[in-house]
Motif scaffolding. Sequence first.
Motif, mmCIF file in Angstrom:
data_model
loop_
_atom_site.group_PDB
_atom_site.id
_atom_site.type_symbol
_atom_site.label_atom_id
_atom_site.label_comp_id
_atom_site.label_asym_id
_atom_site.label_seq_id
_atom_site.Cartn_x
_atom_site.Cartn_y
_atom_site.Cartn_z
ATOM 1 N N SER A 1 0.711 -1.117 -0.009
ATOM 2 C CA SER A 1 0.038 0.008 -0.043
ATOM 3 C C SER A 1 0.861 1.394 -0.045
ATOM 4 N N GLU A 2 1.930 1.212 0.842
ATOM 5 C CA GLU A 2 2.813 2.564 0.987
ATOM 6 C C GLU A 2 3.501 2.684 -0.344
ATOM 7 N N ALA A 3 4.007 1.594 -1.119
ATOM 8 C CA ALA A 3 4.615 1.494 -2.341
ATOM 9 C C ALA A 3 3.672 2.134 -3.430
ATOM 10 N N LEU A 4 2.422 1.537 -3.482
ATOM 11 C CA LEU A 4 1.361 2.185 -4.419
ATOM 12 C C LEU A 4 1.112 3.670 -4.272
ATOM 13 N N LEU A 5 1.324 4.294 -2.868
ATOM 14 C CA LEU A 5 0.848 5.456 -2.451
ATOM 15 C C LEU A 5 2.197 6.295 -3.246
ATOM 16 N N TYR A 6 3.313 5.916 -2.997
ATOM 17 C CA TYR A 6 4.459 6.428 -3.111
ATOM 18 C C TYR A 6 4.689 6.639 -4.574
ATOM 19 N N ARG A 7 4.505 5.609 -5.374
ATOM 20 C CA ARG A 7 4.798 5.585 -6.954
ATOM 21 C C ARG A 7 3.699 6.404 -7.545
ATOM 22 N N THR A 8 2.667 6.570 -7.020
ATOM 23 C CA THR A 8 1.701 7.499 -7.695
ATOM 24 C C THR A 8 1.742 8.916 -7.177
ATOM 25 N N GLY A 9 2.998 9.250 -6.359
ATOM 26 C CA GLY A 9 3.026 10.713 -5.836
ATOM 27 C C GLY A 9 2.221 11.266 -4.736
ATOM 28 N N PHE B 1 -6.434 -9.180 -8.930
ATOM 29 C CA PHE B 1 -4.731 -9.219 -9.416
ATOM 30 C C PHE B 1 -4.155 -9.750 -8.249
ATOM 31 N N VAL B 2 -2.992 -10.717 -8.526
ATOM 32 C CA VAL B 2 -2.196 -11.072 -7.595
ATOM 33 C C VAL B 2 -0.924 -10.525 -7.455
ATOM 34 N N PHE B 3 -0.559 -10.188 -6.299
ATOM 35 C CA PHE B 3 1.008 -9.542 -6.285
ATOM 36 C C PHE B 3 1.761 -10.493 -5.299
ATOM 37 N N ILE B 4 2.587 -10.926 -6.020
ATOM 38 C CA ILE B 4 3.438 -11.960 -5.100
ATOM 39 C C ILE B 4 4.699 -11.260 -4.799
ATOM 40 N N ASN B 5 4.776 -11.092 -3.378
ATOM 41 C CA ASN B 5 5.686 -10.133 -2.906
ATOM 42 C C ASN B 5 6.925 -10.878 -2.205
ATOM 43 N N LYS B 6 7.790 -10.122 -1.887
ATOM 44 C CA LYS B 6 9.063 -10.670 -0.970
ATOM 45 C C LYS B 6 9.976 -11.617 -2.135
ATOM 46 N N MET B 7 9.817 -10.982 -3.600
ATOM 47 C CA MET B 7 10.507 -12.006 -4.196
ATOM 48 C C MET B 7 12.178 -11.707 -4.428
ATOM 49 N N CYS C 1 -1.013 -12.031 -12.516
ATOM 50 C CA CYS C 1 -0.039 -11.958 -11.552
ATOM 51 C C CYS C 1 1.233 -11.312 -11.898
ATOM 52 N N TYR C 2 1.603 -10.650 -10.908
ATOM 53 C CA TYR C 2 2.770 -9.738 -10.839
ATOM 54 C C TYR C 2 3.694 -10.093 -9.728
ATOM 55 N N PHE C 3 5.064 -10.077 -10.070
ATOM 56 C CA PHE C 3 6.167 -10.586 -9.103
ATOM 57 C C PHE C 3 6.968 -9.398 -8.841
ATOM 58 N N GLY C 4 7.531 -9.219 -7.437
ATOM 59 C CA GLY C 4 8.164 -8.352 -6.974
ATOM 60 C C GLY C 4 8.404 -8.071 -5.738
ATOM 61 N N SER C 5 8.813 -6.924 -5.343
ATOM 62 C CA SER C 5 9.165 -6.800 -3.795
ATOM 63 C C SER C 5 8.885 -5.392 -3.574
ATOM 64 N N ALA C 6 7.478 -5.128 -2.671
ATOM 65 C CA ALA C 6 7.081 -3.668 -2.350
ATOM 66 C C ALA C 6 7.976 -3.041 -1.710
ATOM 67 N N GLU D 1 10.031 -3.034 -6.369
ATOM 68 C CA GLU D 1 10.110 -3.816 -7.743
ATOM 69 C C GLU D 1 8.781 -4.430 -7.938
ATOM 70 N N GLY D 2 8.381 -4.227 -9.254
ATOM 71 C CA GLY D 2 7.085 -4.878 -9.781
ATOM 72 C C GLY D 2 5.979 -4.075 -9.444
ATOM 73 N N VAL D 3 6.190 -2.902 -8.638
ATOM 74 C CA VAL D 3 4.947 -2.038 -8.224
ATOM 75 C C VAL D 3 4.263 -1.132 -9.657
ATOM 76 N N ASP D 4 5.265 -0.705 -10.423
ATOM 77 C CA ASP D 4 4.871 0.076 -11.506
ATOM 78 C C ASP D 4 4.112 -0.723 -12.510
ATOM 79 N N ALA D 5 4.590 -2.029 -12.649
ATOM 80 C CA ALA D 5 3.991 -2.963 -13.567
ATOM 81 C C ALA D 5 2.550 -3.235 -13.039
ATOM 82 N N LEU D 6 2.173 -3.357 -11.759
ATOM 83 C CA LEU D 6 1.059 -3.571 -11.298
ATOM 84 C C LEU D 6 0.106 -2.547 -11.289
ATOM 85 N N LEU D 7 0.530 -1.115 -11.214
ATOM 86 C CA LEU D 7 -0.225 -0.159 -11.396
ATOM 87 C C LEU D 7 -0.605 0.083 -12.750
#
Length: 391
Positions: free
Chosen positions: A20-28, A124-130, A200-205, A209-215
Amino acid sequence: MRRLAVGILAHVDAGKTTLSEALLYRTGCLRRLGRVDHGDAFLDTAPLERERGITIFSKQAVLPLGETELTLLDTPGHVDFSAEMERTLRVLDCAILVISGTDGVQGHTRTLWRLLEQYGVPTFVFINKMDLPGADRAGLLAGLKRRLGDGCTDFGAEGAALLENVAVCDEAALERYLEAGTLSDGEVAGLVGARKLFPCYFGSALRLEGVDALLEGLERYGPRPDYPPEFGARVYKISRDAQGGRLTHLKVTGGRLRVKDLLTNRRADLGEEQIWEEKADQIRIYSGERYRAVEEVPAGTVCAVTGLSRTYPGEGLGWERAPEPPALEPVLTYQVLLPPGCDPHTALLKLRELQEEDPQLHIVWNEPLREIHIQLMGEVQLEVLRVLIAQ
């Protein structure tokens, strides 16, 4: 402008609040990233949440995403507060299910998946801590397909490879793909909306990593809701502001809502003594603890309304029908032990305020025993409730 209400759900410790923090940060929306372990996460605003490092109360934040206004609804991950999570499902356009790359699909993840299926929420699925040792992308995807559904598709691929994987999720889509050699974004979004495809998006919040692709995926393939002109709204939460004012959190599902509009629960199946009519005194758009007051909101907006004293979570207003009973019910019954000299009837009135916020507490006065009984999901909820009652 397109409006999307997006819930974020997870088994506890999968990294949901970090995402959630990463999504807020990447959208400004945030200048710096907060962290659960530092006690400064933007959406975990209650002292209890910061102290324990878990989400207890659902919160919202508004994110700008191209031509889309995205309302993010962060929900509790701990099973004891899953009733709070379930209440938000009624107002979602789609959901992000967060799964830990080191743990995979866990028991509560399966419960969340069944609820999303029951409420028909595109996911949508976000696989975190990759970024952590032991996170195996191919093994995780195979586990998702086996335990959640064949529609789970790795959207890290591009071009023809991605479209081939998407097309096999639906016979009609496969035929169109074989004829035309491609699928439009709208066709892909249609499969997501029909719950035949789960990107499904893989990354590390934590590492963004992967946050922009999810957005980007949410904007390209998220639903495109179509609302009727007639007013409708679904209540999903009752809370109180810092001054003790009662807030009705709802999503407008048709027409518009204006300040001073007269709202009612009037339905054919209700007796006259059950029907209420009250004015919407103020309309607030919340982002974390902060809000802005607005004069009116269109369909698709998630907001909080003051001036309503008899609403309850799940209630439908306007054209919306009566709510269905929740799938998750508490299984433990406790007696409330009051301090010496405390009048039980006065205490009961105070406890009813907590029941307005969480109807699943099922607070009752047992007359033969002269005891107050309450139903809970587990020990963590019990500890939190003790603090809330003391406050």
